[in-house]
Design an enzyme around this catalytic site. Structure first.
Site, short mmCIF file in Angstrom:
data_model
loop_
_atom_site.label_atom_id
_atom_site.label_comp_id
_atom_site.label_asym_id
_atom_site.label_seq_id
_atom_site.Cartn_x
_atom_site.Cartn_y
_atom_site.Cartn_z
CG HIS A 21 -2.03 0.98 1.13
ND1 HIS A 21 -1.82 2.34 1.16
CD2 HIS A 21 -3.35 0.80 0.97
CE1 HIS A 21 -3.00 2.94 1.02
NE2 HIS A 21 -3.94 2.04 0.92
NE ARG A 38 -2.77 7.63 -1.99
CZ ARG A 38 -2.78 6.46 -2.61
NH1 ARG A 38 -2.53 6.40 -3.90
NH2 ARG A 38 -3.06 5.35 -1.96
#
Lengths: 557, 246
Positions: free
Chosen positions: A327, A347
């Site tokens: 990740h 994000r």
């Protein structure tokens, strides 16, 4: 611990470039995404999967010759925890229609549908019911639910693009067509999905999605799903029993080669128990706690790949284990939060990834593998990583942008879990960015199975992270919560029907374990390693030197 | 020698169930217990502050105050003496979510002890997630299911409130009942979801998906590269130019 003076100085560079970046975002100007060719090149050069020594061939078993992470190979090339001759299979401690190994999202979803199809269910789980990676999944769950702009067709394309077009088509078809049904199922169970006042589900982008279809429950989507499914399982106590702190250490087959139960180990009393079942579902999840290549991990304490080992020994092939998902955004500061998942939703909501000069170097919504490789590149070859006081390195994730883009209070409202967590450490993430670096996150592959969750062994089913194929070589965000719900539900139905219609009574055996031991010997693998590992070992080596009376095999006696 | 000396200086004494250990000052309680030699079985789950497995209580010498925290989230402090609460018996009402209503009657029938609340606020003071537990219990007593759901949303079900409640209420199970009632009966339904499910079941996407499944990799890559991306800042009413595959 709050940011040090040095880091606060560096944050000023982020603040200096922020107004211009926010303006660009508002105008819809994004950092250019990489083409498929550029993506491939970036992965080959910087992704940990491609590092020398990252893959070793397995020397025994049904996928002999397949090269995967040595940390997993070591466990595959290990002996059973127990001598098969020491177990009396006629002494059955529990009998059930469907035995489910693992009490996370997939296992619990399977328990519900198996019960609805008339089966008595026993869940055996290593930790508590619900202590699983599902609980920790934050960002959301993908599904094409908005027909005016999205459909399973686009979801299918996105899944394939993320998985390098290697995914098993039938599995992806099942994933994307079941997706809206799963969201409706969750809504019906009373999951508090985040909605607009009129009832439309809120949805965001994830890395690699072409439509905003990531549904969520604030930033604790997995926890909301897990606690709801668990509560529902607890509402059916007559039919769904749960054994906690009782991991499976071996599958039991019968004389016809069908799966017929498992040997469980009570972690507290150190007893072994035989469970006889008409069908078995493997739902033990992933393997982040193997700390592949020494990476920190976002996974829960019990994620040690047990199901891979058990299924493999019984004869099920492995697939898609040659790639591991890192990740991109694991916390690297403060030390106490190290490895902790910072959801991709940050994000998705607009936060840029930035180097030490506060500059963008990658679009923040590339698929996870590409995003991770780009972070690693920036911190190594480019040399623009941000150094931490403990000698680590990271990049900035500019969360304060979200408050500017979505209005003050947005970070606190949309990410309450992370907001509180960082506040405890003296960091206000609506005002200061976070420091992140790739962290071991997901087991892309696993046991081979089909869209009915059947494996090559009759009576043996698989669902969730322990299985492989649906995500190809790289999973997109929001597709693992979906995976556990979709395939968990299918596995429950398949296993219940098998127990009702196809189950055949037969003599129980552990001959497959004896055979496996012989095969190890014949391959010249002399070892006292045992598997499954069950729990990682974080004890102090100096203490262990003084623990003279116990011979430790792995971590558990 | 220098390194060893520095390490020594960094150590702080803590008391695990009354026994003294010296541990590095930067560790969480969870990592400190492992450092001290404990192989955790209970009292450790996600290690990320969300599963609620590691409820811990501690005190400092000379202080009357009972402090609480999640072991995986709380950094050690000198002289704290602590224990984990790996399990605490709780009441759990069994109900059929299809057959209940989002009313005060449902809550009181499931958990009659709810009405025993003394409003002492110990639950709120015991919550490591800083949830206003007493306030959501008060909302439950008024039958305000929406408020109960909203206030309790961050609950990790660690059980510390329940362990300390003098009225013997199991707050966190009342809270999840409230949240499920809210999610199912009070929150407005997602109509677009229901119609999508209908379309999928009618087989609307069947042919286009079957075609995709038979498409070769090169063509798939082309389709993938050409797919229209919904702009990040687009509003709810955004629609793509190409509607062929909707």
């Amino acid at each position: 611990m709050p940011y040090t003076r040095e880091l606060k100085e560096l944050i000023k560079r982020v603040e200096a470039t922020r107004p211009a970046r926010v303006e660009r975002k508002r105008r819809g100007e994004e950092f250019p995404v990489l083409s498929l060719k550029e993506r491939e090149e970036r992965l080959r050069k910087y992704h940990p999967d491609f590092k020398e020594g990252s893959r070793t061939e397995i020397r025994v078993g049904p996928s002999k010759g397949y090269a995967i992470s040595p940390e997993i190979v070591n466990l595959l090339e290990a002996k059973s925890r127990v001598d098969p001759d020491a177990i009396d299979l006629t002494k059955v401690a529990y009998e059930t229609d469907v035995l489910i190994l693992g009490g996370g999202g997939a296992g619990t979803a399977a328990a519900l549908t198996a019960q609805e199809n008339g089966a008595k269910v026993l869940i055996a789980t290593k930790l508590r019911h619900g202590d699983a990676n599902t609980m920790m999944a934050e960002g959301g769950i993908q599904a094409a639910t908005k027909g005016t702009k999205d459909s399973p067709y686009y979801h299918y394309l996105d899944v394939l693009g993320g998985g390098h077009f290697k995914n098993v088509p039938e599995l992806v078809y099942t994933l994307v067509t079941e997706a809206p049904k799963v969201i409706a199922w969750l809504e019906g169970l009373g999951c508090m999905l985040t909605k607009f006042p009129e009832g439309q589900l809120k949805a965001l982008h994830g890395g690699g999605t072409c439509r905003k279809r990531m549904h969520y429950a604030a930033d604790i989507t997995g926890a909301e799903i897990m606690r709801t499914l668990r509560d529902e399982a607890r509402n059916r106590p007559e039919d769904i029993k749960v054994l906690e702190f009782c991991p499976a250490v071996e599958l039991i087959l019968n004389e016809y080669g069908h799966c017929a139960g498992a040997v469980l180990y009570n972690l507290e009393t150190e007893e072994y128990f035989v469970v006889k079942a008409k069908a078995v579902i493997m739902a033990t999840g992933g393997s982040g706690r193997l700390h592949i290549q020494g990476f920190m991990t976002t996974n829960h304490y019990g994620a040690t790949g047990d199901g891979l080992i058990l299924g493999y020994r019984a004869g099920v092939k492995l697939c898609f284990l040659h790639t591991v998902q890192y990740h991109p955004t694991g916390a690297v500061f403060p030390e106490q939060a190290e490895g902790l998942l910072i959801t991709e939703k940050f994000r998705g909501a607009g936060a840029n990834a930035l180097n030490i000069d506060g500059e963008q170097f990658v679009n923040e919504r590339e698929p996870r593998d590409v995003e991770s490789a780009s972070f690693i590149r920036e911190c190594t070859e480019v040399g623009k990583g941000v150094p931490t006081p403990t000698g680590k390195v990271g990049v900035w994730l500019d969360s304060p942008m979200i408050d500017i883009l979505m209005g003050e209070g947005a970070v606190k409202r949309e990410f309450p879990g992370k907001y509180i967590l960082f506040k405890r450490f003296g960091i206000d993430i609506s005002k200061e960015p976070m420091l992140v670096y790739p962290t071991l996150h997901y087991q892309n592959g696993g046991l081979e199975y089909n869209s009915r969750c059947e494996t090559s062994i009759p009576g043996f089913f698989a669902a969730g992270e322990v299985s492989g194929g649906v995500h190809g070589e790289n999973r997109l965000m929001g597709n693992s919560l979906l995976d556990v719900c979709v395939f968990g539900r299918i596995a429950g139905v398949s296993a219940a029907l098998y127990a009702k219609e196809r189950f055949q009574e037969g003599r129980l055996t552990l001959d497959h374990v004896r055979r496996y031991h012989r095969e190890l010997e014949e391959a010249g693998i002399i070892t006292d390693r045992v598997a499954p590992m069950l729990l990682p070992d974080y004890s102090n080596p100096k203490v262990r030197e003084r623990q003279l009376t116990t011979r430790y095999l792995g971590t558990i006696r | 020698m220098e390194a060893e000396k520095k390490e020594k200086e960094d150590l702080v004494p803590i008391f695990i169930m009354g026994k003294r250990y010296e541990v590095p000052s930067s560790l969480t309680i969870q990592k400190a217990m492992e450092y001290a030699g404990y192989q955790l079985i209970r009292g450790c789950g996600c290690r990320g502050g969300i599963c609620g497995a590691c409820a811990t209580v501690y005190r400092f010498p000379g202080s009357y105050k009972i402090e609480v925290g999640l072991a995986c989230q709380t950094v050690v402090q000198p002289n704290m003496y602590l224990t984990q609460i790996p399990f605490f018996p709780a009441t759990k009402s069994v109900y059929d979510i299809e057959k209940i209503k989002p009313t005060i009657e449902t809550l009181v029938k499931a958990y009659p002890e709810l009405l025993r609340c003394l409003q002492c606020n110990t639950c709120t003071k015991s919550c490591p997630m800083e949830i206003e537990v007493m306030d959501y219990i008060a909302a439950a007593m008024r039958g305000d299911v929406a408020r109960l759901a909203e206030l309790s949303f961050d609950c990790v079900m660690c059980g510390l409130c329940t362990a300390r409640c003098p009225a013997e209420i199991c707050q966190y199970n009342i809270a999840i009942l409230g949240r499920r009632l809210y999610g199912k009966y009070i929150a407005p339904k997602a109509e677009h979801l229901a119609s999508m499910v209908k379309e999928v079941e009618k087989g609307r996407y069947e042919q286009m998906l079957r075609e995709l499944m038979d498409t070769d990799e090169e063509t798939l890559k082309k389709l993938y590269n050409e797919r229209e991306i919904e702009p990040e800042q687009a509003g709810e009413d955004w629609t793509p130019k190409d509607k062929t595959y909707l």
